[in-house]
Motif scaffolding. Structure first.
Motif, PDB file in Angstrom:
ATOM      1  N   GLY A  60       0.661  -1.159   0.040  1.00 33.85           N
ATOM      2  CA  GLY A  60      -0.275  -0.077   0.006  1.00 33.85           C
ATOM      3  C   GLY A  60       0.665   0.975  -0.118  1.00 33.85           C
ATOM      4  N   HIS A  61       2.163   1.394   0.608  1.00 30.29           N
ATOM      5  CA  HIS A  61       2.986   1.959   0.735  1.00 30.29           C
ATOM      6  C   HIS A  61       3.288   3.075  -0.887  1.00 30.29           C
ATOM      7  CE1 HIS A  61       6.359   4.809   2.431  1.00 30.29           C
ATOM      8  NE2 HIS A  61       7.323   3.857   1.441  1.00 30.29           N
ATOM      9  N   MET A  62       3.476   0.841  -0.890  1.00 28.83           N
ATOM     10  CA  MET A  62       4.511   1.649  -2.660  1.00 28.83           C
ATOM     11  C   MET A  62       3.389   2.139  -4.017  1.00 28.83           C
ATOM     12  SD  MET A  62       7.691   1.756  -2.029  1.00 28.83           S
ATOM     13  CE  MET A  62       8.697   1.907  -4.179  1.00 28.83           C
ATOM     14  N   GLU A  63       2.457   1.210  -3.584  1.00 23.75           N
ATOM     15  CA  GLU A  63       0.654   1.697  -4.655  1.00 23.75           C
ATOM     16  C   GLU A  63       0.811   3.542  -3.657  1.00 23.75           C
ATOM     17  OE1 GLU A  63      -1.873  -1.379  -3.419  1.00 23.75           O
ATOM     18  OE2 GLU A  63      -1.429  -2.465  -4.354  1.00 23.75           O
ATOM     19  N   ASN A  64       0.493   4.091  -2.563  1.00 24.99           N
ATOM     20  CA  ASN A  64       0.335   5.609  -2.275  1.00 24.99           C
ATOM     21  C   ASN A  64       1.791   6.467  -2.816  1.00 24.99           C
ATOM     22  OD1 ASN A  64      -0.939   7.255  -1.134  1.00 24.99           O
ATOM     23  ND2 ASN A  64       0.112   7.832   0.411  1.00 24.99           N
ATOM     24  N   ILE A  65       2.866   6.323  -2.930  1.00 23.07           N
ATOM     25  CA  ILE A  65       3.660   6.753  -3.577  1.00 23.07           C
ATOM     26  C   ILE A  65       3.253   6.771  -5.127  1.00 23.07           C
ATOM     27  CG2 ILE A  65       5.982   6.953  -4.625  1.00 23.07           C
ATOM     28  CD1 ILE A  65       6.579   5.344  -1.845  1.00 23.07           C
ATOM     29  N   GLY A  66       3.035   5.786  -6.016  1.00 24.56           N
ATOM     30  CA  GLY A  66       2.521   6.132  -7.320  1.00 24.56           C
ATOM     31  C   GLY A  66       1.810   7.061  -7.209  1.00 24.56           C
ATOM     32  N   LYS A  67       0.715   6.939  -6.871  1.00 24.49           N
ATOM     33  CA  LYS A  67      -0.351   7.787  -6.891  1.00 24.49           C
ATOM     34  C   LYS A  67       0.015   8.795  -6.697  1.00 24.49           C
ATOM     35  CE  LYS A  67      -3.577   8.007  -3.353  1.00 24.49           C
ATOM     36  NZ  LYS A  67      -3.987   9.704  -3.049  1.00 24.49           N
ATOM     37  N   LEU A  68       1.018   9.279  -5.606  1.00 21.23           N
ATOM     38  CA  LEU A  68       0.910  10.571  -5.467  1.00 21.23           C
ATOM     39  C   LEU A  68       1.676  11.399  -6.867  1.00 21.23           C
ATOM     40  CD1 LEU A  68       1.866  10.695  -1.297  1.00 21.23           C
ATOM     41  CD2 LEU A  68      -0.322  11.695  -2.579  1.00 21.23           C
ATOM     42  N   VAL A  69       2.159  10.090  -7.658  1.00 21.60           N
ATOM     43  CA  VAL A  69       3.510  10.805  -7.764  1.00 21.60           C
ATOM     44  C   VAL A  69       2.726  11.144  -9.444  1.00 21.60           C
ATOM     45  CG1 VAL A  69       4.924   9.761 -10.384  1.00 21.60           C
ATOM     46  CG2 VAL A  69       5.989   9.510  -7.592  1.00 21.60           C
ATOM     47  N   LYS A  70       2.066  10.092  -9.923  1.00 15.23           N
ATOM     48  CA  LYS A  70       0.972  10.082 -10.980  1.00 15.23           C
ATOM     49  C   LYS A  70       0.341  11.586 -10.832  1.00 15.23           C
ATOM     50  CE  LYS A  70       0.823   5.949 -12.415  1.00 15.23           C
ATOM     51  NZ  LYS A  70       0.104   4.805 -12.546  1.00 15.23           N
ATOM     52  N   GLU A  71      -0.130  11.812  -9.655  1.00 14.72           N
ATOM     53  CA  GLU A  71      -1.305  13.452  -9.518  1.00 14.72           C
ATOM     54  C   GLU A  71       0.236  14.717  -9.362  1.00 14.72           C
ATOM     55  OE1 GLU A  71      -2.637  12.174  -5.354  1.00 14.72           O
ATOM     56  OE2 GLU A  71      -4.297  11.424  -6.511  1.00 14.72           O
ATOM     57  N   GLY A  72       0.998  14.537  -8.941  1.00 11.51           N
ATOM     58  CA  GLY A  72       1.832  15.455  -8.924  1.00 11.51           C
ATOM     59  C   GLY A  72       2.702  15.684  -7.507  1.00 11.51           C
ATOM     60  N   LYS A  73       1.717  14.994  -6.854  1.00  9.15           N
ATOM     61  CA  LYS A  73       1.901  15.908  -5.302  1.00  9.15           C
ATOM     62  C   LYS A  73       3.829  15.376  -4.852  1.00  9.15           C
ATOM     63  CE  LYS A  73      -2.714  15.676  -4.933  1.00  9.15           C
ATOM     64  NZ  LYS A  73      -4.015  15.291  -3.908  1.00  9.15           N
ATOM     65  N   LEU A  74       4.460  14.770  -5.575  1.00 13.93           N
ATOM     66  CA  LEU A  74       5.149  13.731  -4.754  1.00 13.93           C
ATOM     67  C   LEU A  74       6.734  13.750  -5.535  1.00 13.93           C
ATOM     68  CD1 LEU A  74       6.753  12.282  -2.235  1.00 13.93           C
ATOM     69  CD2 LEU A  74       6.186  10.041  -3.044  1.00 13.93           C
ATOM     70  N   VAL A  75       7.666  14.197  -5.310  1.00 11.34           N
ATOM     71  CA  VAL A  75       8.488  14.827  -6.708  1.00 11.34           C
ATOM     72  C   VAL A  75       9.466  14.347  -5.699  1.00 11.34           C
ATOM     73  CG1 VAL A  75       7.433  17.128  -7.297  1.00 11.34           C
ATOM     74  CG2 VAL A  75       9.329  16.566  -4.895  1.00 11.34           C
ATOM     75  N   VAL A  76      10.297  13.624  -5.114  1.00  8.27           N
ATOM     76  CA  VAL A  76      11.431  12.785  -4.503  1.00  8.27           C
ATOM     77  C   VAL A  76      11.069  11.893  -3.076  1.00  8.27           C
ATOM     78  CG1 VAL A  76      13.661  12.551  -3.566  1.00  8.27           C
ATOM     79  CG2 VAL A  76      13.010  14.716  -4.877  1.00  8.27           C
ATOM     80  N   ALA A  77      11.694  10.899  -3.412  1.00  9.11           N
ATOM     81  CA  ALA A  77      10.544   9.317  -2.425  1.00  9.11           C
ATOM     82  C   ALA A  77      11.853   8.875  -2.303  1.00  9.11           C
ATOM     83  CB  ALA A  77       9.833   8.854  -3.287  1.00  9.11           C
ATOM     84  N   GLY A  78      12.542   8.179  -1.224  1.00  3.50           N
ATOM     85  CA  GLY A  78      13.465   7.394  -1.187  1.00  3.50           C
ATOM     86  C   GLY A  78      13.834   6.640   0.281  1.00  3.50           C
ATOM     87  N   PRO A  79      13.859   5.634   0.357  1.00  4.66           N
ATOM     88  CA  PRO A  79      14.798   5.479   1.469  1.00  4.66           C
ATOM     89  C   PRO A  79      15.414   5.783   1.992  1.00  4.66           C
ATOM     90  CG  PRO A  79      15.108   3.396   0.447  1.00  4.66           C
ATOM     91  CD  PRO A  79      14.231   4.078  -0.563  1.00  4.66           C
ATOM     92  N   LEU A  80      16.221   6.080   3.404  1.00  6.40           N
ATOM     93  CA  LEU A  80      18.084   5.294   3.982  1.00  6.40           C
ATOM     94  C   LEU A  80      18.859   4.423   4.241  1.00  6.40           C
ATOM     95  CD1 LEU A  80      16.564   9.228   5.857  1.00  6.40           C
ATOM     96  CD2 LEU A  80      17.947   9.346   4.461  1.00  6.40           C
ATOM     97  N   GLY A  81      19.818   4.453   4.772  1.00  7.74           N
ATOM     98  CA  GLY A  81      20.461   3.723   4.810  1.00  7.74           C
ATOM     99  C   GLY A  81      20.573   3.974   6.701  1.00  7.74           C
ATOM    100  N   LYS A  82      20.522   2.575   6.978  1.00  6.08           N
ATOM    101  CA  LYS A  82      20.431   3.053   8.715  1.00  6.08           C
ATOM    102  C   LYS A  82      21.030   3.540   9.043  1.00  6.08           C
ATOM    103  CE  LYS A  82      19.840  -1.994   9.613  1.00  6.08           C
ATOM    104  NZ  LYS A  82      18.834  -2.884  10.228  1.00  6.08           N
TER     105      LYS A  82
END
Length: 154
Positions: A70-92
């Motif tokens: 659901g987290h990854m699907e939501n990221i995709g949805k926000l990107v398509k809507e132009g609301k999310l411009v950068v996303a990524g995990p951080l190291g430990k």
């Protein structure tokens, strides 16, 4: 009289230096700048979201897979809507920070509504810290390039 002369000369020097330091960009594209919401410096307001480990400590793998799907699907949805411009995990790290978002939002309140649509946030797998952030208005257009250089989709 001499002091007035030096004062006037100092002001002229400062004004001349300011004019030189703030020269116009010969490559400026007004239509593109306007379409991206850029200010005179090519910048705009965003919101930085830091995702960190939440209070949900479930070890149920099926539930965790559901939240992350659901987290990854939501990221995709926000990107398509132009609301999310950068996303990524951080190291430990010692702060339990898990990842970041840069949200195309003018206010923290607007960004909060966006992150609250994330199932992993709703389930408290992630907690979120939100901060106003001022960055290049060109950030959203890098995603077009990313979509043609990524060999696999998550």
């Amino acid at each position: 009289m001499i002091m007035k002369y030096f004062f006037a000369l100092a002001i002229l020097c400062c004004l001349s230096f300011t004019a030189i330091a703030q020269s116009q960009n010969p490559n400026y594209n007004k239509a593109l700048a306007d379409s991206l919401g850029a200010d005179d410096y090519g910048m705009k307001q965003y919101v930085l979201a830091i995702l960190k480990t939440g209070s949900n400590t479930t070890t149920d793998k099926d539930k965790l897979n559901q939240y992350f799907r659901g987290h990854m699907e939501n990221i995709g949805k926000l990107v398509k809507e132009g609301k999310l411009v950068v996303a990524g995990p951080l190291g430990k790290n010692d702060k339990n920070y898990r990842g970041i978002f840069i949200l195309n939002a003018k206010t923290v309140e607007e960004a909060r509504k966006m992150v609250e649509t994330d199932p992993a946030v709703q389930a408290k797998v992630f907690d979120v810290e939100l901060y106003p952030w001022y960055g290049s208005a060109a950030l959203p257009v890098y995603l077009d390039t990313h979509s043609i250089i990524s060999k696999e989709n998550p």
